[in-house]
Design an enzyme around this catalytic site. Structure first.
Site, PDB file in Angstrom:
ATOM      1  N   ASN A  92      -6.363  -0.054   0.092  1.00  0.00           N
ATOM      2  CA  ASN A  92      -6.309  -1.350   0.774  1.00  0.00           C
ATOM      3  C   ASN A  92      -4.939  -1.452   1.430  1.00  0.00           C
ATOM      4  O   ASN A  92      -3.943  -1.703   0.759  1.00  0.00           O
ATOM      5  CB  ASN A  92      -6.504  -2.476  -0.265  1.00  0.00           C
ATOM      6  CG  ASN A  92      -6.256  -3.854   0.311  1.00  0.00           C
ATOM      7  OD1 ASN A  92      -6.161  -4.018   1.532  1.00  0.00           O
ATOM      8  ND2 ASN A  92      -6.149  -4.852  -0.547  1.00  0.00           N
ATOM      9  N   TRP A  93      -4.915  -1.237   2.738  1.00  0.00           N
ATOM     10  CA  TRP A  93      -3.627  -1.206   3.449  1.00  0.00           C
ATOM     11  C   TRP A  93      -3.009  -2.592   3.604  1.00  0.00           C
ATOM     12  O   TRP A  93      -1.861  -2.711   4.014  1.00  0.00           O
ATOM     13  CB  TRP A  93      -3.792  -0.573   4.834  1.00  0.00           C
ATOM     14  CG  TRP A  93      -4.187   0.875   4.814  1.00  0.00           C
ATOM     15  CD1 TRP A  93      -4.406   1.667   3.720  1.00  0.00           C
ATOM     16  CD2 TRP A  93      -4.395   1.708   5.953  1.00  0.00           C
ATOM     17  NE1 TRP A  93      -4.743   2.941   4.113  1.00  0.00           N
ATOM     18  CE2 TRP A  93      -4.747   2.996   5.482  1.00  0.00           C
ATOM     19  CE3 TRP A  93      -4.336   1.503   7.337  1.00  0.00           C
ATOM     20  CZ2 TRP A  93      -5.032   4.066   6.343  1.00  0.00           C
ATOM     21  CZ3 TRP A  93      -4.614   2.554   8.200  1.00  0.00           C
ATOM     22  CH2 TRP A  93      -4.959   3.832   7.695  1.00  0.00           C
ATOM     23  N   LYS A  94      -3.794  -3.622   3.353  1.00  0.00           N
ATOM     24  CA  LYS A  94      -3.343  -5.008   3.572  1.00  0.00           C
ATOM     25  C   LYS A  94      -2.819  -5.151   5.015  1.00  0.00           C
ATOM     26  O   LYS A  94      -3.310  -4.469   5.905  1.00  0.00           O
ATOM     27  CB  LYS A  94      -2.309  -5.411   2.523  1.00  0.00           C
ATOM     28  CG  LYS A  94      -2.811  -5.135   1.104  1.00  0.00           C
ATOM     29  CD  LYS A  94      -1.996  -5.810   0.048  1.00  0.00           C
ATOM     30  CE  LYS A  94      -2.527  -5.392  -1.315  1.00  0.00           C
ATOM     31  NZ  LYS A  94      -1.882  -6.075  -2.418  1.00  0.00           N
ATOM     32  N   HIS A 118     -10.790 -10.439  -2.677  1.00  0.00           N
ATOM     33  CA  HIS A 118      -9.476  -9.956  -3.144  1.00  0.00           C
ATOM     34  C   HIS A 118      -8.667 -11.170  -3.624  1.00  0.00           C
ATOM     35  O   HIS A 118      -8.752 -12.244  -3.038  1.00  0.00           O
ATOM     36  CB  HIS A 118      -8.751  -9.220  -2.023  1.00  0.00           C
ATOM     37  CG  HIS A 118      -7.524  -8.514  -2.501  1.00  0.00           C
ATOM     38  ND1 HIS A 118      -6.336  -9.170  -2.719  1.00  0.00           N
ATOM     39  CD2 HIS A 118      -7.309  -7.223  -2.852  1.00  0.00           C
ATOM     40  CE1 HIS A 118      -5.440  -8.305  -3.169  1.00  0.00           C
ATOM     41  NE2 HIS A 118      -6.004  -7.113  -3.262  1.00  0.00           N
ATOM     42  N   GLU A 154      -5.727 -12.004  -3.217  1.00  0.00           N
ATOM     43  CA  GLU A 154      -4.883 -12.622  -2.191  1.00  0.00           C
ATOM     44  C   GLU A 154      -5.717 -13.557  -1.313  1.00  0.00           C
ATOM     45  O   GLU A 154      -5.233 -14.599  -0.857  1.00  0.00           O
ATOM     46  CB  GLU A 154      -4.176 -11.536  -1.367  1.00  0.00           C
ATOM     47  CG  GLU A 154      -3.073 -10.876  -2.193  1.00  0.00           C
ATOM     48  CD  GLU A 154      -2.705  -9.467  -1.774  1.00  0.00           C
ATOM     49  OE1 GLU A 154      -3.082  -9.026  -0.681  1.00  0.00           O
ATOM     50  OE2 GLU A 154      -2.027  -8.792  -2.578  1.00  0.00           O
ATOM     51  N   GLU A 203      -9.296  -6.220 -10.847  1.00  0.00           N
ATOM     52  CA  GLU A 203      -7.897  -6.228 -10.431  1.00  0.00           C
ATOM     53  C   GLU A 203      -7.155  -7.365 -11.131  1.00  0.00           C
ATOM     54  O   GLU A 203      -7.176  -8.504 -10.642  1.00  0.00           O
ATOM     55  CB  GLU A 203      -7.797  -6.432  -8.916  1.00  0.00           C
ATOM     56  CG  GLU A 203      -8.451  -5.338  -8.107  1.00  0.00           C
ATOM     57  CD  GLU A 203      -7.756  -5.157  -6.771  1.00  0.00           C
ATOM     58  OE1 GLU A 203      -7.267  -4.059  -6.518  1.00  0.00           O
ATOM     59  OE2 GLU A 203      -7.663  -6.134  -6.005  1.00  0.00           O
ATOM     60  N   GLY A 233       0.702  -5.253  -7.015  1.00  0.00           N
ATOM     61  CA  GLY A 233       1.957  -5.236  -6.264  1.00  0.00           C
ATOM     62  C   GLY A 233       3.178  -5.527  -7.111  1.00  0.00           C
ATOM     63  O   GLY A 233       4.267  -5.759  -6.593  1.00  0.00           O
ATOM     64  N   SER A 279      -1.338  -1.715  -9.144  1.00  0.00           N
ATOM     65  CA  SER A 279      -0.241  -0.743  -9.274  1.00  0.00           C
ATOM     66  C   SER A 279      -0.707   0.618  -9.767  1.00  0.00           C
ATOM     67  O   SER A 279      -0.018   1.291 -10.539  1.00  0.00           O
ATOM     68  CB  SER A 279       0.877  -1.299 -10.174  1.00  0.00           C
ATOM     69  OG  SER A 279       1.387  -2.498  -9.624  1.00  0.00           O
ATOM     70  N   GLY A 291      -0.209  -0.587  -2.631  1.00  0.00           N
ATOM     71  CA  GLY A 291       1.048   0.065  -2.260  1.00  0.00           C
ATOM     72  C   GLY A 291       0.957   1.578  -2.131  1.00  0.00           C
ATOM     73  O   GLY A 291       1.451   2.160  -1.153  1.00  0.00           O
TER      74      GLY A 291
END
Ligand code: PEP
Length: 252
Positions: A9-11, A95, A97, A167, A173, A212, A234
């Site tokens: 997931n490159w965000k 997600h 976020e 998650e 992160g 992570s 990440g």
């Protein structure tokens, strides 16, 4: 046995040149072996270029979000049919976020899940608790609520063509990873909840861990019986980091 899925997931990171380099590096380094697959989820504007670059490779492409609507007056949104049209085969839904920053509710996430499937896209349904919720001992009830919102509207059969990502929000992160045992406990709980509804579907559904994950901890997590891959933030932004996780998957 379930295959392992290693999903990046490159965000909101990257640009045309950096993405091209990252994708070229991943394609060049895909480990030998079978029983695993690789997926990258770039930001919307780069999906078409990444689909073109990965064509014929072992790398699939997905989106990080999707609209719950098929089409119409929804300024700024992207319809699932558009993503399918571009060549996306997966879409991340729910997600943490999106839930925390954009206020997506479990009901909305369930609608996105269904809309993705209706367009032929495999949803990756993210569930997970915050640190406060874990410390309050409510991890399982939080995950149940997020899962049940989908099961209530889509039914257990819909899980035959979906992926779940556990998650823990406190691990995303932050550099804090759930231990393999902590993750396995929740993965087992999730699969157990699905087993009560349909044992075959529960046995087949991939449940990814996210939070992570990196080369150094991937093998320990992937060795657990109910952990079927990773959703990686990440460590998906550098080919060598992502490939280190892919190598752990290939050796599992
Ligand atoms: C994520 O955002 O889905 C994620 C797991 O991020 P990270 O790997 O950076 O914790």
């Amino acid at each position: 046995m379930r295959d392992i899925l290693v999903a990046g997931n490159w965000k909101m990171n990257g640009n045309s040149a950096a993405n091209a380099e990252l994708v070229a590096g991943i394609i060049a380094g895909v480990p030998q072996g079978s029983g695993f697959s690789l997926l990258v989820c770039p930001p919307y504007p780069y999906l078409a270029a990444v689909v073109a670059q990965t064509e014929g490779s072992a790398v699939s492409v997905g989106s990080q979000n999707v609209s719950e609507h098929e089409k119409g007056a929804f300024t700024g949104e992207v319809a699932p049919g558009m993503l399918r049209d571009l060549g996306c085969t997966y879409a991340i839904v729910g997600h943490s976020e999106r839930r925390a920053i954009y206020g997506e509710t479990s009901a909305q996430v369930a609608a996105k899940f269904q809309a993705a499937q209706a367009a032929g896209i495999t949803p990756i349904l993210c569930v997970g608790e915050t640190l406060e919720e874990r410390e309050a001992g409510t991890t399982e009830s939080v995950v149940d609520e997020q899962l049940d919102a989908v099961l209530d509207v889509a039914g257990i059969d819909a899980l035959a063509t979906a992926v779940i990502a556990y998650e823990p929000v406190w691990a995303i992160g932050t550099g804090m990873t759930a231990s393999p045992e902590q993750a396995q406990d929740v993965h087992r709980h999730i699969r157990g909840r699905l087993e009560a509804l349909n044992a075959n579907i529960a046995a087949g559904v991939q449940i990814l861990y996210g939070g992570s994950m990196k080369g150094e901890n991937a093998a320990g997590l992937l060795a657990k019986p109910d952990i079927d891959g990773g959703l990686i933030g990440g460590a998906s932004l550098k080919a060598e980091d992502f490939l280190a996780i892919a190598a752990a998957a290939a050796q599992n």
